[in-house]
Design a protein around this motif. Sequence first.
Motif, PDB file in Angstrom:
ATOM      1  N   ASN A  87       5.083   7.284   3.132  1.00  0.00           N
ATOM      2  CA  ASN A  87       5.015   6.332   2.132  1.00  0.00           C
ATOM      3  C   ASN A  87       3.976   5.013   2.141  1.00  0.00           C
ATOM      4  O   ASN A  87       3.706   4.725   1.015  1.00  0.00           O
ATOM      5  N   GLN A  88       3.831   4.869   3.180  1.00  0.00           N
ATOM      6  CA  GLN A  88       2.969   3.662   3.519  1.00  0.00           C
ATOM      7  C   GLN A  88       3.284   2.306   2.731  1.00  0.00           C
ATOM      8  O   GLN A  88       2.606   1.744   2.426  1.00  0.00           O
ATOM      9  N   PRO A  89       4.801   2.125   2.808  1.00  0.00           N
ATOM     10  CA  PRO A  89       5.124   0.775   2.298  1.00  0.00           C
ATOM     11  C   PRO A  89       4.770  -0.296   2.982  1.00  0.00           C
ATOM     12  O   PRO A  89       4.808  -1.469   2.555  1.00  0.00           O
ATOM     13  N   LEU A  90       4.474  -0.037   4.345  1.00  0.00           N
ATOM     14  CA  LEU A  90       4.439  -1.366   5.002  1.00  0.00           C
ATOM     15  C   LEU A  90       2.862  -1.691   5.186  1.00  0.00           C
ATOM     16  O   LEU A  90       2.368  -3.140   5.389  1.00  0.00           O
ATOM     17  N   ILE A  91       1.843  -0.989   4.507  1.00  0.00           N
ATOM     18  CA  ILE A  91       0.399  -1.351   4.487  1.00  0.00           C
ATOM     19  C   ILE A  91       0.457  -2.393   3.159  1.00  0.00           C
ATOM     20  O   ILE A  91       0.848  -2.137   2.184  1.00  0.00           O
ATOM     21  N   THR A  92      -0.141  -3.613   3.365  1.00  0.00           N
ATOM     22  CA  THR A  92      -0.330  -4.644   2.399  1.00  0.00           C
ATOM     23  C   THR A  92      -1.447  -4.131   1.428  1.00  0.00           C
ATOM     24  O   THR A  92      -2.033  -3.200   1.662  1.00  0.00           O
ATOM     25  N   GLU A  93      -1.381  -4.854   0.229  1.00  0.00           N
ATOM     26  CA  GLU A  93      -2.406  -4.438  -0.707  1.00  0.00           C
ATOM     27  C   GLU A  93      -3.732  -4.716  -0.381  1.00  0.00           C
ATOM     28  O   GLU A  93      -4.629  -4.078  -0.553  1.00  0.00           O
ATOM     29  N   LYS A  94      -3.837  -5.704   0.502  1.00  0.00           N
ATOM     30  CA  LYS A  94      -5.093  -5.975   0.953  1.00  0.00           C
ATOM     31  C   LYS A  94      -5.656  -4.794   1.943  1.00  0.00           C
ATOM     32  O   LYS A  94      -6.793  -4.284   1.870  1.00  0.00           O
ATOM     33  N   GLU A  95      -4.764  -4.283   2.810  1.00  0.00           N
ATOM     34  CA  GLU A  95      -5.051  -3.061   3.653  1.00  0.00           C
ATOM     35  C   GLU A  95      -5.449  -1.853   2.780  1.00  0.00           C
ATOM     36  O   GLU A  95      -6.326  -1.233   3.165  1.00  0.00           O
ATOM     37  N   LYS A  96      -4.766  -1.639   1.679  1.00  0.00           N
ATOM     38  CA  LYS A  96      -4.698  -0.564   0.910  1.00  0.00           C
ATOM     39  C   LYS A  96      -6.035  -0.848   0.468  1.00  0.00           C
ATOM     40  O   LYS A  96      -6.884   0.563   0.432  1.00  0.00           O
ATOM     41  N   ILE A  97      -6.831  -1.928  -0.089  1.00  0.00           N
ATOM     42  CA  ILE A  97      -8.121  -1.962  -0.744  1.00  0.00           C
ATOM     43  C   ILE A  97      -8.965  -1.607   0.205  1.00  0.00           C
ATOM     44  O   ILE A  97     -10.323  -1.022   0.164  1.00  0.00           O
ATOM     45  N   GLU A  98      -8.837  -2.217   1.510  1.00  0.00           N
ATOM     46  CA  GLU A  98      -9.734  -1.956   2.533  1.00  0.00           C
ATOM     47  C   GLU A  98      -9.883  -0.562   2.867  1.00  0.00           C
ATOM     48  O   GLU A  98     -10.974  -0.051   2.979  1.00  0.00           O
ATOM     49  N   ILE A  99      -8.637   0.237   2.793  1.00  0.00           N
ATOM     50  CA  ILE A  99      -8.683   1.646   3.161  1.00  0.00           C
ATOM     51  C   ILE A  99      -9.460   2.246   2.072  1.00  0.00           C
ATOM     52  O   ILE A  99     -10.238   3.239   2.155  1.00  0.00           O
ATOM     53  N   LYS A 100      -9.248   1.958   0.740  1.00  0.00           N
ATOM     54  CA  LYS A 100      -9.934   2.430  -0.199  1.00  0.00           C
ATOM     55  C   LYS A 100     -11.524   2.240  -0.053  1.00  0.00           C
ATOM     56  O   LYS A 100     -12.289   3.088  -0.316  1.00  0.00           O
ATOM     57  N   TYR A 101     -11.705   1.152   0.168  1.00  0.00           N
ATOM     58  CA  TYR A 101     -13.054   0.895   0.245  1.00  0.00           C
ATOM     59  C   TYR A 101     -13.909   1.596   1.497  1.00  0.00           C
ATOM     60  O   TYR A 101     -14.720   2.236   1.200  1.00  0.00           O
ATOM     61  N   ILE A 102     -13.197   1.764   2.418  1.00  0.00           N
ATOM     62  CA  ILE A 102     -13.728   2.555   3.480  1.00  0.00           C
ATOM     63  C   ILE A 102     -13.945   3.882   3.151  1.00  0.00           C
ATOM     64  O   ILE A 102     -14.766   4.602   3.425  1.00  0.00           O
ATOM     65  N   LYS A 103     -12.789   4.626   2.333  1.00  0.00           N
ATOM     66  CA  LYS A 103     -12.706   5.855   2.150  1.00  0.00           C
ATOM     67  C   LYS A 103     -13.962   5.873   1.092  1.00  0.00           C
ATOM     68  O   LYS A 103     -14.821   7.152   1.110  1.00  0.00           O
ATOM     69  N   LYS A 104     -14.370   4.842   0.223  1.00  0.00           N
ATOM     70  CA  LYS A 104     -15.356   5.046  -0.718  1.00  0.00           C
ATOM     71  C   LYS A 104     -16.611   5.031  -0.119  1.00  0.00           C
ATOM     72  O   LYS A 104     -17.693   5.824  -0.165  1.00  0.00           O
ATOM     73  N   GLN A 105     -16.602   4.129   0.978  1.00  0.00           N
ATOM     74  CA  GLN A 105     -17.902   3.873   1.729  1.00  0.00           C
ATOM     75  C   GLN A 105     -18.063   5.418   2.511  1.00  0.00           C
ATOM     76  O   GLN A 105     -19.453   5.914   2.467  1.00  0.00           O
ATOM     77  N   ASN A 106     -17.280   5.880   3.133  1.00  0.00           N
ATOM     78  CA  ASN A 106     -17.330   7.162   3.884  1.00  0.00           C
ATOM     79  C   ASN A 106     -17.801   8.360   2.831  1.00  0.00           C
ATOM     80  O   ASN A 106     -18.851   9.043   2.933  1.00  0.00           O
TER      81      ASN A 106
END
Lengths: 161, 171
Positions: A87-106
């Motif tokens: 569920n990844q509830p422990l990941i903060t919003e900021k981290e989520k955005i970062e992950i999204k950004y990294i995914k997007k970059q990839n």
Amino acid sequence: MKNDFEKIEKGLRLLKEEGRKMMRDISFFDKFLNATEKEKFVFIYSKWNYFLVYLTIVLVFLNLFFIHKLNLHKENMVAFNYRNIENQPLITEKEKIEIKYIKKQNSNKEKLVEKNIREEKLEEFSQPLKLEETIKFTEEINKLLRLFTINLNIEGNNGEG
Amino acid sequence: MKSNLNEKFLILQAKKGDKEAFSQLIKQVEKRLFNVAYIINPEDAEDIVQDTFLQAYSSIKKFKGKSSFYTWIYRIMMNLIYKKYKRKKINFKKSIIKNENNKDEELKEKLRIALTKLHPKFSQIITLFYFEDYSIKEISEILNIKEGTVKSRIFKAKKYLKKFIEKNEPF
């Protein structure tokens, strides 16, 4: 029957007489007091031993109980972590955005790589053929054409015949 | 009556944990107990009586007062003797058995052993009747049983003693 017991009665009488002869002033008072003191010590000692045994048993059970609790806690933690990873509830919003950004970059990178490969291929195909290759190619074409004309002639002959 | 009251008072005190009171009770019975113990087993008589007193002291709270103190403690002693010698191997004194002139000694030795093997309810009656000279009526009152039961027990006890002696007859 009475005679049968004569021997027994005689023996019992003898025992009684012996007992009377040996009758002496014997006092158990002091002995008893000493013995009770000893008994008291033995009693306390045995109680202490029992206490130690009980304590050991209690400690063993407590230990088992805590080990069980600890294992249960560990299992719960592992299950909890798996759940969290899903569920990844422990990941903060900021981290989520970062992950999204990294995914997007990839994905952008991947797209770029794909694009480059496509372009390279297109370039390869769009390049004009070299002279030697064209000559070879025309020769090959001519060969095929000749074969084709021969086949046509055969067919014409057969048709005539 | 006065002594009976005194005994009851001492028992009450002993139940409360008064060692002095128990010692007074001991003084009243020690000679008689020792005499019986000595008749049955002269070698261990002192130990038997000592153990009897200790056991009586530790279980005095269980004493309900239905019988006299002597009867109660006497039963404890007989039970102790029975438990102690029940499974013990019979060892006749060789010196006695070898000497044919000493038949009385041999008889006494055998009877002693037989008495330790006898169930307490029988050995108690035998000792009361033969060693302490109580009448059948007195024994029935002491043990709180019928006179007929006393008689039948004496008969059975003698029968057992006879059987034991005949069975172990070495010659």
